[in-house]
Design a protein around this motif. Structure first.
Motif, short mmCIF file in Angstrom:
data_model
loop_
_atom_site.label_atom_id
_atom_site.label_comp_id
_atom_site.label_asym_id
_atom_site.label_seq_id
_atom_site.Cartn_x
_atom_site.Cartn_y
_atom_site.Cartn_z
N ALA A 43 0.87 12.14 -6.58
CA ALA A 43 0.30 12.91 -7.69
C ALA A 43 -0.90 12.15 -8.23
N PRO A 44 -2.04 12.23 -7.52
CA PRO A 44 -3.22 11.45 -7.93
C PRO A 44 -3.74 11.83 -9.31
N TYR A 45 -4.03 10.82 -10.10
CA TYR A 45 -4.52 11.03 -11.47
C TYR A 45 -5.97 10.59 -11.56
N ARG A 46 -6.79 11.41 -12.18
CA ARG A 46 -8.20 11.09 -12.36
C ARG A 46 -8.52 10.95 -13.85
N ASP A 47 -9.53 10.15 -14.15
CA ASP A 47 -9.92 10.01 -15.55
C ASP A 47 -10.77 11.21 -15.97
N GLN A 48 -11.31 11.14 -17.18
CA GLN A 48 -12.06 12.28 -17.73
C GLN A 48 -13.34 12.58 -16.95
N LYS A 49 -13.83 11.60 -16.20
CA LYS A 49 -15.02 11.81 -15.38
C LYS A 49 -14.64 12.18 -13.94
N PHE A 50 -13.35 12.45 -13.72
CA PHE A 50 -12.82 12.88 -12.43
C PHE A 50 -12.89 11.79 -11.36
N ASN A 51 -12.88 10.54 -11.80
CA ASN A 51 -12.83 9.42 -10.87
C ASN A 51 -11.38 9.03 -10.61
N PRO A 52 -11.06 8.61 -9.38
CA PRO A 52 -9.69 8.16 -9.09
C PRO A 52 -9.31 7.00 -10.00
N LYS A 53 -8.10 7.03 -10.53
CA LYS A 53 -7.62 5.96 -11.38
C LYS A 53 -6.47 5.23 -10.68
N ASP A 54 -6.71 3.95 -10.38
CA ASP A 54 -5.71 3.09 -9.74
C ASP A 54 -5.38 3.51 -8.32
N TRP A 55 -6.22 4.31 -7.69
CA TRP A 55 -5.97 4.69 -6.31
C TRP A 55 -7.30 4.95 -5.61
N LYS A 56 -7.25 5.07 -4.29
CA LYS A 56 -8.45 5.25 -3.49
C LYS A 56 -8.24 6.40 -2.52
N SER A 57 -9.22 7.27 -2.42
CA SER A 57 -9.15 8.39 -1.49
C SER A 57 -9.67 7.95 -0.13
N GLU A 58 -8.84 8.11 0.89
CA GLU A 58 -9.21 7.76 2.25
C GLU A 58 -9.07 8.99 3.15
N LYS A 59 -9.59 8.90 4.35
CA LYS A 59 -9.54 10.04 5.26
C LYS A 59 -8.10 10.44 5.57
N GLN A 60 -7.20 9.44 5.60
CA GLN A 60 -5.82 9.70 5.94
C GLN A 60 -4.95 10.05 4.72
N GLY A 61 -5.55 10.04 3.52
CA GLY A 61 -4.78 10.35 2.33
C GLY A 61 -5.17 9.50 1.15
N ASN A 62 -4.41 9.61 0.07
CA ASN A 62 -4.66 8.84 -1.14
C ASN A 62 -3.67 7.68 -1.23
N TYR A 63 -4.19 6.46 -1.49
CA TYR A 63 -3.34 5.27 -1.51
C TYR A 63 -3.70 4.39 -2.71
N ARG A 64 -2.71 3.61 -3.15
CA ARG A 64 -2.96 2.58 -4.15
C ARG A 64 -2.27 1.30 -3.72
N LEU A 65 -2.88 0.20 -4.11
CA LEU A 65 -2.27 -1.11 -3.88
C LEU A 65 -1.44 -1.47 -5.10
N LYS A 114 0.85 -1.19 0.00
CA LYS A 114 0.00 0.00 0.00
C LYS A 114 0.89 1.24 0.00
N ARG A 115 0.79 2.02 -1.07
CA ARG A 115 1.66 3.20 -1.23
C ARG A 115 0.84 4.48 -1.24
N LYS A 116 1.44 5.53 -0.72
CA LYS A 116 0.84 6.85 -0.81
C LYS A 116 0.91 7.35 -2.25
N VAL A 117 -0.17 7.99 -2.70
CA VAL A 117 -0.20 8.57 -4.04
C VAL A 117 0.12 10.05 -3.91
#
Length: 321
Positions: free
Chosen positions: A182-204, A177-180
């Motif tokens: 520079a979070p990247y979002r798709d054209q619909k502004f959805n998180p891509k390959d990562w998840k927004s959590e209360k403590q920050g943005n992370y991806r597996l 589990k890594r901190k993101v």
């Protein structure tokens, strides 16, 4: 004038032996002098030289073999010294006992073999004769000491091998589990390959053969002992979760203070270790006893491995709520 014995610092959590520990755990150490059944060595520590027991062990019982032998250095352990050899002599020494371990392996077994950069080639030469070499893991062994005339040495290798092409490997069990940053979002502004959590943005992320998330045991960590080359529990958790299932048998012929055995117990595997040093074998017994009440593994929680120091941030955040 006798030097005063310093009391450890208040936050020093290093595991040490007491006279009561020696009395309690010494009878539980095993010594064998004849061919044994699997039930006799299951979840036990053999306090002997590997060469004394290797011919008495059952055949084809090992699902996962973890080997962390003395590196080719002048090194003093508790009561024994390892003397540095030439690289060719070290390779001969490795092969002399390694070939005797092969009959212990199941046909679908995996092998992880630790080395430093100087002996990694010698280890590969031996392994490549008898097994299928799958990968070389390089892990960061960060420490304070450096060099003024060379690059600082802060990594070690682990060779991953299998007996055959039929073997178990669970990549999902060892995702990081890594901190993101520079979070990247798709054209619909959805998180891509990562998840927004209360403590920050992370991806597996899938596990790679470069491990930079490990912390060498030190005095304030509850897994720390006085062993000079102790491996982190988190390292063994990666190996065991990736290459074994619950109930599988883990064997460690140079188990030291028992990190592989402790993690095997915490993760519901069977285990057996061989250790020539009585002090280290007793420390391993104490750690196994402590594991009855504490199944935690530093840096591993909620089924994933966390980058170095980030899990602690999560715990602090939860406590502050």
């Amino acid at each position: 004038m006798n030097s005063e014995i310093k009391k450890p610092a208040s936050l020093n959590r290093t595991i040490r032996l007491t006279s009561g520990d020696v009395k309690n755990y010494f009878p539980q150490l095993l010594r064998i002098k004849k061919k044994t059944r699997l039930s006799e060595i299951e979840n036990r520590i053999l306090n002997q030289d590997l060469n004394e027991v290797i011919n008495f062990l059952p055949e084809k019982f090992v699902d996962l073999l973890f080997i962390d032998p003395p590196y080719n250095l002048n090194k003093k352990f508790s009561e024994t010294n390892f003397r540095k050899k030439s690289l060719s002599e070290y390779e001969v020494w490795l092969e002399s006992w390694f070939v005797k371990l092969l009959p212990l392996l199941k046909s679908d077994a995996s092998v992880y073999f630790c080395s430093d950069w100087q002996t990694s080639i010698a280890v590969f030469n031996v392994l490549n004769k008898y097994l299928k070499v799958r990968n070389r893991i390089t892990w960061e062994r960060e420490k304070g000491r450096g060099s003024t005339k060379n690059w600082k040495n802060c990594h070690e290798d682990i060779w991953f091998c299998t007996v055959s092409d039929n073997y178990y490997f669970n990549a999902d069990a060892v995702k990081l589990k890594r901190k993101v940053l520079a979070p990247y979002r798709d054209q619909k502004f959805n998180p891509k390959d990562w998840k927004s959590e209360k403590q920050g943005n992370y991806r597996l992320t899938h596990p790679s053969n470069i491990w930079t998330d490990l912390t060498i045991p030190f005095w304030s960590m509850p897994e720390n002992t006085e062993h000079p080359t102790q491996k982190p529990e988190k390292l063994l958790a990666k190996v065991i979760l990736a290459s074994s299932k619950e109930g599988d048998f883990i064997f460690d012929p140079f188990c030291g203070v028992g990190t592989s055995l402790v993690v095997a117990k915490k993760l519901n595997r069977k285990y057996c270790g061989v250790e020539i040093e009585q002090k280290y074998a007793l420390l391993a017994m104490k750690r196994l006893n402590l594991a009855d009440n504490d199944k935690s593994i530093q840096g591993y929680a909620d089924g994933v491995f966390w980058e170095r120091n980030t899990l602690r941030e999560q715990i602090i955040h939860k406590k502050s709520k």
